[in-house]
Design an enzyme around this catalytic site. Structure first.
Site, PDB file in Angstrom:
ATOM      1  CD1 TRP A   1      -1.493   7.548  -0.875  1.00 11.75           C
ATOM      2  CD2 TRP A   1      -1.520   9.316  -2.255  1.00 11.75           C
ATOM      3  NE1 TRP A   1      -2.750   8.085  -0.855  1.00 11.75           N
ATOM      4  CE2 TRP A   1      -2.797   9.177  -1.683  1.00 11.75           C
ATOM      5  CE3 TRP A   1      -1.299  10.354  -3.138  1.00 11.75           C
ATOM      6  CZ2 TRP A   1      -3.850  10.029  -1.993  1.00 11.75           C
ATOM      7  CZ3 TRP A   1      -2.344  11.205  -3.443  1.00 11.75           C
ATOM      8  CH2 TRP A   1      -3.611  11.034  -2.868  1.00 11.75           C
TER       9      TRP A   1
ATOM     10  CE1 TYR B   1      -3.628   2.520   0.385  1.00 11.83           C
ATOM     11  CE2 TYR B   1      -2.153   3.552   1.970  1.00 11.83           C
ATOM     12  CZ  TYR B   1      -3.268   3.605   1.149  1.00 11.83           C
ATOM     13  OH  TYR B   1      -4.008   4.749   1.091  1.00 11.83           O
TER      14      TYR B   1
HETATM   15  N1  LIG Z   1      -1.508  18.721   2.543  1.00 12.87           N
HETATM   16  C1  LIG Z   1      -1.926  17.433   2.485  1.00 12.87           C
HETATM   17  N2  LIG Z   1      -3.119  17.161   1.955  1.00 12.87           N
HETATM   18  C2  LIG Z   1      -3.556  15.873   1.914  1.00 12.87           C
HETATM   19  C3  LIG Z   1      -2.754  14.796   2.368  1.00 12.87           C
HETATM   20  C4  LIG Z   1      -1.484  15.132   2.941  1.00 12.87           C
HETATM   21  O1  LIG Z   1      -0.728  14.252   3.387  1.00 12.87           O
HETATM   22  N3  LIG Z   1      -1.106  16.453   2.977  1.00 12.87           N
HETATM   23  N4  LIG Z   1      -3.199  13.500   2.270  1.00 12.87           N
HETATM   24  C5  LIG Z   1      -4.277  13.220   1.324  1.00 12.87           C
HETATM   25  C6  LIG Z   1      -4.919  11.938   1.620  1.00 12.87           C
HETATM   26  S1  LIG Z   1      -4.142  10.510   1.147  1.00 12.87           S
HETATM   27  C7  LIG Z   1      -6.146  11.833   2.173  1.00 12.87           C
HETATM   28  S2  LIG Z   1      -6.875  10.309   2.374  1.00 12.87           S
HETATM   29  C8  LIG Z   1      -6.904  13.013   2.569  1.00 12.87           C
HETATM   30  C9  LIG Z   1      -7.500  12.821   3.959  1.00 12.87           C
HETATM   31  O2  LIG Z   1      -8.460  13.780   4.210  1.00 12.87           O
HETATM   32  P1  LIG Z   1      -9.057  13.877   5.687  1.00 12.87           P
HETATM   33  O3  LIG Z   1      -9.106  12.537   6.271  1.00 12.87           O
HETATM   34  O4  LIG Z   1     -10.317  14.625   5.639  1.00 12.87           O
HETATM   35  O5  LIG Z   1      -7.896  14.745   6.345  1.00 12.87           O
HETATM   36  P2  LIG Z   1      -7.413  15.062   7.827  1.00 12.87           P
HETATM   37  O6  LIG Z   1      -6.449  16.192   7.658  1.00 12.87           O
HETATM   38  O7  LIG Z   1      -6.923  13.850   8.495  1.00 12.87           O
HETATM   39  O8  LIG Z   1      -8.697  15.547   8.590  1.00 12.87           O
HETATM   40  C10 LIG Z   1      -9.409  16.713   8.227  1.00 12.87           C
HETATM   41  C11 LIG Z   1      -9.868  17.412   9.468  1.00 12.87           C
HETATM   42  O9  LIG Z   1     -10.848  16.638  10.155  1.00 12.87           O
HETATM   43  C12 LIG Z   1     -10.913  17.124  11.478  1.00 12.87           C
HETATM   44  N5  LIG Z   1     -11.350  16.066  12.391  1.00 12.87           N
HETATM   45  C13 LIG Z   1     -10.618  15.040  12.871  1.00 12.87           C
HETATM   46  N6  LIG Z   1     -11.375  14.276  13.687  1.00 12.87           N
HETATM   47  C14 LIG Z   1     -12.596  14.831  13.721  1.00 12.87           C
HETATM   48  C15 LIG Z   1     -13.814  14.476  14.364  1.00 12.87           C
HETATM   49  O10 LIG Z   1     -13.928  13.493  15.074  1.00 12.87           O
HETATM   50  N7  LIG Z   1     -14.883  15.276  14.128  1.00 12.87           N
HETATM   51  C16 LIG Z   1     -14.820  16.364  13.322  1.00 12.87           C
HETATM   52  N8  LIG Z   1     -15.923  17.060  13.142  1.00 12.87           N
HETATM   53  N9  LIG Z   1     -13.682  16.730  12.716  1.00 12.87           N
HETATM   54  C17 LIG Z   1     -12.594  15.955  12.898  1.00 12.87           C
HETATM   55  C18 LIG Z   1      -9.512  17.557  11.845  1.00 12.87           C
HETATM   56  O11 LIG Z   1      -9.573  18.800  12.520  1.00 12.87           O
HETATM   57  C19 LIG Z   1      -8.783  17.582  10.527  1.00 12.87           C
HETATM   58  O12 LIG Z   1      -8.031  18.742  10.305  1.00 12.87           O
HETATM   59  O13 LIG Z   1      -6.064  14.151   2.590  1.00 12.87           O
HETATM   60  C20 LIG Z   1      -5.339  14.313   1.365  1.00 12.87           C
HETATM   61  N10 LIG Z   1      -4.764  15.631   1.365  1.00 12.87           N
HETATM   62  N1  LIG Z   2      -2.295   8.132  12.383  1.00 10.99           N
HETATM   63  C1  LIG Z   2      -2.643   8.260  11.102  1.00 10.99           C
HETATM   64  N2  LIG Z   2      -2.062   7.484  10.170  1.00 10.99           N
HETATM   65  C2  LIG Z   2      -2.403   7.603   8.869  1.00 10.99           C
HETATM   66  C3  LIG Z   2      -3.356   8.556   8.454  1.00 10.99           C
HETATM   67  C4  LIG Z   2      -3.966   9.371   9.456  1.00 10.99           C
HETATM   68  O1  LIG Z   2      -4.838  10.218   9.171  1.00 10.99           O
HETATM   69  N3  LIG Z   2      -3.565   9.200  10.757  1.00 10.99           N
HETATM   70  N4  LIG Z   2      -3.680   8.680   7.119  1.00 10.99           N
HETATM   71  C5  LIG Z   2      -3.556   7.473   6.322  1.00 10.99           C
HETATM   72  C6  LIG Z   2      -3.717   7.743   4.903  1.00 10.99           C
HETATM   73  S1  LIG Z   2      -5.190   8.475   4.452  1.00 10.99           S
HETATM   74  C7  LIG Z   2      -2.818   7.380   3.972  1.00 10.99           C
HETATM   75  S2  LIG Z   2      -3.240   7.521   2.317  1.00 10.99           S
HETATM   76  C8  LIG Z   2      -1.524   6.784   4.323  1.00 10.99           C
HETATM   77  C9  LIG Z   2      -0.360   7.239   3.430  1.00 10.99           C
HETATM   78  O2  LIG Z   2       0.692   6.358   3.555  1.00 10.99           O
HETATM   79  P1  LIG Z   2       1.758   6.149   2.370  1.00 10.99           P
HETATM   80  O3  LIG Z   2       1.095   6.280   1.047  1.00 10.99           O
HETATM   81  O4  LIG Z   2       2.498   4.891   2.632  1.00 10.99           O
HETATM   82  O5  LIG Z   2       2.719   7.395   2.614  1.00 10.99           O
HETATM   83  P2  LIG Z   2       3.775   8.120   1.665  1.00 10.99           P
HETATM   84  O6  LIG Z   2       4.627   8.927   2.557  1.00 10.99           O
HETATM   85  O7  LIG Z   2       3.049   8.849   0.574  1.00 10.99           O
HETATM   86  O8  LIG Z   2       4.620   6.916   1.073  1.00 10.99           O
HETATM   87  C10 LIG Z   2       4.948   6.794  -0.266  1.00 10.99           C
HETATM   88  C11 LIG Z   2       6.362   6.234  -0.387  1.00 10.99           C
HETATM   89  O9  LIG Z   2       6.601   5.951  -1.769  1.00 10.99           O
HETATM   90  C12 LIG Z   2       7.915   6.389  -2.102  1.00 10.99           C
HETATM   91  N5  LIG Z   2       7.980   6.593  -3.557  1.00 10.99           N
HETATM   92  C13 LIG Z   2       7.672   7.692  -4.278  1.00 10.99           C
HETATM   93  N6  LIG Z   2       7.862   7.460  -5.590  1.00 10.99           N
HETATM   94  C14 LIG Z   2       8.285   6.176  -5.703  1.00 10.99           C
HETATM   95  C15 LIG Z   2       8.656   5.350  -6.807  1.00 10.99           C
HETATM   96  O10 LIG Z   2       8.593   5.731  -7.967  1.00 10.99           O
HETATM   97  N7  LIG Z   2       9.050   4.084  -6.515  1.00 10.99           N
HETATM   98  C16 LIG Z   2       9.104   3.611  -5.257  1.00 10.99           C
HETATM   99  N8  LIG Z   2       9.502   2.358  -5.067  1.00 10.99           N
HETATM  100  N9  LIG Z   2       8.779   4.382  -4.196  1.00 10.99           N
HETATM  101  C17 LIG Z   2       8.367   5.628  -4.421  1.00 10.99           C
HETATM  102  C18 LIG Z   2       8.117   7.630  -1.276  1.00 10.99           C
HETATM  103  O11 LIG Z   2       9.491   7.936  -1.140  1.00 10.99           O
HETATM  104  C19 LIG Z   2       7.438   7.210   0.059  1.00 10.99           C
HETATM  105  O12 LIG Z   2       8.357   6.579   0.908  1.00 10.99           O
HETATM  106  O13 LIG Z   2      -1.230   7.081   5.687  1.00 10.99           O
HETATM  107  C20 LIG Z   2      -2.270   6.678   6.570  1.00 10.99           C
HETATM  108  N10 LIG Z   2      -1.822   6.789   7.948  1.00 10.99           N
HETATM  109 MO   LIG Z   3      -5.165   8.770   2.144  1.00  8.90          MO
END
Ligand SMILES: Nc1nc2c(c(=O)[nH]1)N[C@H]1C(S)=C(S)[C@@H](COP(=O)(O)OP(=O)(O)OC[C@H]3O[C@@H](n4cnc5c(=O)[nH]c(N)nc54)[C@H](O)[C@@H]3O)O[C@H]1N2
Ligand SMILES: Nc1nc2c(c(=O)[nH]1)N[C@H]1C(S)=C(S)[C@@H](COP(=O)(O)OP(=O)(O)OC[C@H]3O[C@@H](n4cnc5c(=O)[nH]c(N)nc54)[C@H](O)[C@@H]3O)O[C@H]1N2
Ligand SMILES: [Mo]
Length: 782
Positions: free
Chosen positions: A116, A114
């Protein structure tokens, strides 16, 4: 980010397109193209990223693995590495894969992998690793994502889809024109709209919200953080994790005052009566009134009643952020949000109804492209065994045990080899101490990554990958109008190789090279993917060479969408893919599973990690581990924007001034954040816009154990996943629950450990070592 000219070469990230200045093999400056009117500050993380000292320079194998062979060990993470040549690496890795397959079968390889990875259709690491492992004979795979683990299972059961909730969401233009009130559970944060999987070339959310407000639209934000909405809003600073109780309280007011749309519920939904019985307390004697909800959430009952009336009085979209389902019982919030929107009766009308993830990602609100996208064919997986993605530690710790998932009884396979390319479990998985113990049970951990992430440091075989800026590729994203050519900006760093090339060499060694490459060079693959895609379109596009020379291609999109409008217009012709063909407010199927943690209709369950429960007596602060504003997950944590956000070199923890005063803390202090699972350091930032007794520590600081040999070590850098509980949302979905965790915070008074997260591990370079052949025979299997 500089605002200089834009004749420089161009590429693309998940967070935007950019022109790059390049010197000495690295990016020295980035400029957003003019068509991106709200470029992301994350672009600056790219500067200096190609030749950063945290790059993996050459293939490397953990010394203990090389000397003693594959086998369970606690040494992962503290051992040193030995560099190999590429031919040696291919030999060693092919031999190990062959051994695992011959002795234990393909099911013993966990290839869920898993993560990104990066934008770009061909060099997409997951596509490459899955194509390779399928041709090897298959692998145990994973279902769904950390993003949408609960949604991905519950929403198809109750509204027939989860994907279309985002892909075909009501567009920003329709909201700007028609919506009166946006009620946002979890806010509508602009920081997260930087991102789209597969790349994004435009960021229209800020401008759309400005148009919406200019027309008289209002936002109500239910969130513990004020800045989950940028600009004016009514902020209801609820206790985290209580949204379902709030929505029930709103629903109760609607029913008490006869404001619910009975006709819509009858015609387009099923099971409302059963739910209403619960709402009114006919089943358990507890009416879910506004007073009841107020007591749980801390939002006054009068405020809730007034909100319910306001929602019924105009055109309202109720939107639930993805964060709400990344918690224990995470299925309930989107299901209850849909139910409440159904009670308002505006689903399918322009500017009304339900939304899921506005402000979670760039995608919701953006028009979808009218065609499929080019992709690398992967073929079938001969192995049927899978896990819900967030069950990885459970699987490794409990081989052979049965578990429940979405109405099925499944068995955890006995994994011997974990193979990762394009993700970072030390970023994404909960309870890192437990993850380390889980990884210690397998024979071999293989990781491809450009960087020495914690996952790479905890591997046995580390394969140096290129970044997207060292290879030719092109993008494609389902809600982005523009395909972007991504020509290499610089030659590969040191000995780094494209993942495709690594897999091609392995496949040749293992006897299926021709099947893997189809006899094409990488360049020929790009052209092949483009031309086969182009041939299937019902409109014409330029040739590949023309596209490449021009640098981009605009695709037609579907403007002006309203979610579920076809269903509303003709529910017989556009039956939902649910058993009843309608929205299932009560699901007989789910009720039939008999799960204690997911009943047949949405309801409020009291989680362990919340301020109202007994655990809060010991750990009195509710930590939000949300997405970082300064990077994408753990990617480019060493970059400028990410580093500028750190406090004393640690990840910032935001808290209310009252909570700081109570603990004698000042801004800039380093604190120890802890609970009974683990501890990390973080740097204090004070903010009145954080609800008291809530603290916020974003994910993504690279895990940095002070004592790498100790799985329970303090993390010097601030990775919240040393604290989070490794438990699924429910037996239904087993989704990730990393968003919430209870903690205590105290001033750190010891000698500050240095942050070494971005330093490579100890490595013996090739020239310094004895020549080593393939590793000796594996140790006796466990
Ligand atoms: N800059 C940036 N943007 C991203 C990402 C990133 O790593 N960096 N990751 C991307 C990815 S993979 C995903 S899946 C999305 C995730 O998108 P989300 O899951 O929506 O993102 P979060 O920032 O975890 O949460 C959004 C807000 O929800 C609020 N929140 C948390 N818990 C609760 C709760 O119980 N109730 C309420 N009402 N609010 C709550 C928090 O204040 C938080 O700032 O974001 C994407 N966008
Ligand atoms: N506590 C907590 N944990 C969370 C979340 C949260 O809200 N709270 N959010 C969750 C969510 S929504 C998500 S999506 C996950 C994200 O979790 P990940 O998707 O595992 O996080 P990334 O840091 O985007 O990891 C991508 C990796 O791919 C590598 N990479 C980039 N390009 C390439 C390539 O071309 N080849 C190879 N081999 N590697 C490459 C990067 O260097 C990096 O190490 O985290 C989850 N974890
Ligand atoms: Mo995500």
């Amino acid at each position: 980010m500089s605002a200089r000219g834009n004749t420089a070469p161009m590429s693309l990230t998940h967070w935007g397109a950019f022109h790059a200045d390049v010197a000495d093999g690295d990016i020295t400056a980035v400029t957003a193209p003019a068509y991106d009117t709200d470029p992301s500050p994350l672009l600056d993380n790219l500067v200096g990223s190609i030749r950063h000292r945290s790059r993996v320079a050459a293939p490397a194998v953990r010394r203990g693995w090389l000397e003693h062979g594959p086998g369970p060990t606690g040494a992962r993470g503290s051992d040193e590495f030995v560099e190999l040549s590429w031919p040696e690496l291919t030999e060693v890795l092919a031999t190990e894969l062959r051994r695992v397959v011959d002795r234990y079968g393909n099911e013993a390889i966990y290839g869920g992998s898993y993560g990104w990875s990066s934008a770009g259709r061909f060099h997409h690491a997951q596509s490459q690793v899955h194509r390779f492992l399928k041709l090897l004979g298959g692998y145990t795979f994973s279902r769904h994502s950390y993003s949408l683990g609960a949604t991905g299972v519950i929403m198809p059961r109750v509204v027939g889809t989860h994907d279309n909730l985002f892909k075909r969401s009501t567009s920003w233009d329709v909201i700007a024109e028609h919506t009166d009130l946006l009620v946002c559970f979890g806010g509508v944060g602009l920081k997260n709209t930087a991102i789209n999987d597969g790349g994004t070339t435009a960021h229209p959310a800020r401008e759309a919200l400005a148009r919406f407000r200019a027309r008289g639209g209002h936002i109500v934000s239910v969130s513990p953080l004020r800045d989950d909405v940028v600009g004016p809003c009514d902020w209801l600073a609820a206790v985290p994790g209580t949204d379902v109780a709030i929505m029930l309280g709103l629903a109760h007011t609607l029913v008490s005052e006869g404001l619910h749309d009975k006709e819509f519920l009858r015609e387009f939904c099923t099971g409302y009566d059963v739910f209403e019985g619960h709402l009114l307390g006919h089943d358990d004697g507890v009416p879910k009134s506004a007073e009841w909800a107020a007591q749980i959430s801390g939002v006054p009952a009068d405020t809730l009643r007034a909100l319910a009336r306001r929602m019924a009085a105009g055109r309202t979209i109720l939107t639930v952020s993805w964060s709400l389902q990344r918690t224990r019982y995470g299925e309930q919030a989107p299901w209850m949000g849909l139910t409440l929107a159904a009670m308002l009766g505006q689903i399918g009308l322009p500017g009304g109804g339900f939304g899921h993830g506005y402000g979670s990602m760039n995608e919701p609100g953006l028009p979808p492209v009218r065609c499929r996208l080019p992709r690398l064919p992967q073929g079938p997986n001969p192995v049927q065994t899978f896990i819900p993605v967030a069950a990885v530690s459970d699987m490794l710790l409990h081989p052979g045990e049965m578990f429940e998932y979405n109405g099925q009884r499944l068995r955890y396979p006995d994994i011997r080899c974990v193979y990762w390319a394009g993700g970072n479990p030390f970023h994404h998985h909960q309870n890192i101490p437990r993850l380390r113990r889980a990884l210690s049970r397998v024979d071999t951990v293989v990781v491809h990554d450009p960087y020495w992430t914690a996952m790479a440091k905890h591997a046995d075989i580390v394969v140096p990958s290129t970044t997207p800026y060292e290879r030719d590729d092109f993008s494609g994203s389902r809600n982005d109008p523009r395909l972007v050519a991504m020509p290499a900006l610089a030659p590969p760093y040191a000995q780094a190789r494209n993942d495709h090339r690594t897999f091609a060499a392995l496949a040749h060694h293992l006897g299926f090279g021709e099947a893997f490459t189809d006899g094409r060079t990488e360049r020929e693959w790009l052209e092949h993917m483009y031309t086969t895609w182009a041939a299937e379109l019902d409109f014409s596009v330029p040739t590949f060479d023309e596209f490449w020379a021009r640098g981009h291609l605009d695709l037609p999109v579907e403007e002006g969408l309203t979610l579920l409008s076809e269903f509303r217009a003709d529910p017989a012709a556009h039956r939902l893919a649910t058993p009843s063909g309608r929205i299932e407010i009560h699901s007989d199927t789910i009720a039939g599973f008999g799960y204690a943690d997911c009943a047949g209709h949405p309801r409020w369950y009291e989680p362990a990690e919340w301020l109202g429960g007994p655990r809060a007596a010991e750990f009195p602060l509710h930590l939000l581990a949300n997405q970082p504003a300064s990077r994408l997950h753990s990617q480019l944590d060493a970059g400028r924007t990410s580093q500028a956000s750190k406090v004393a070199g640690r990840e910032p923890i935001r808290m209310h001034p009252e909570d700081a005063t109570e603990r004698g803390l000042e801004p800039g202090d380093v604190v120890r954040v802890f609970n009974d699972r683990g501890a990390c350091l973080a740097g204090v930032v004070l903010d009145e816009g954080v609800r008291p007794r809530v603290v916020q520590l974003a994910t993504g600081a690279w895990y940095d154990p002070v004592d790498p040999a100790d799985p329970d070590s303090l993390c010097a850098h601030g990775n919240p996943n040393v604290l989070t509980d490794d438990v699924g949302t429910s037996a239904l979905a087993h989704g990730c629950t990393g968003a919430h965790v209870l903690v205590q915070v105290e001033k750190y008074t010891g000698t500050l450990p240095p942050v070494r997260a971005h330093e490579p591990p100890r490595i013996t370079a090739r020239a310094d070592r004895r020549e080593t052949a393939a590793p000796p025979d594996p140790r006796t299997p466990r």
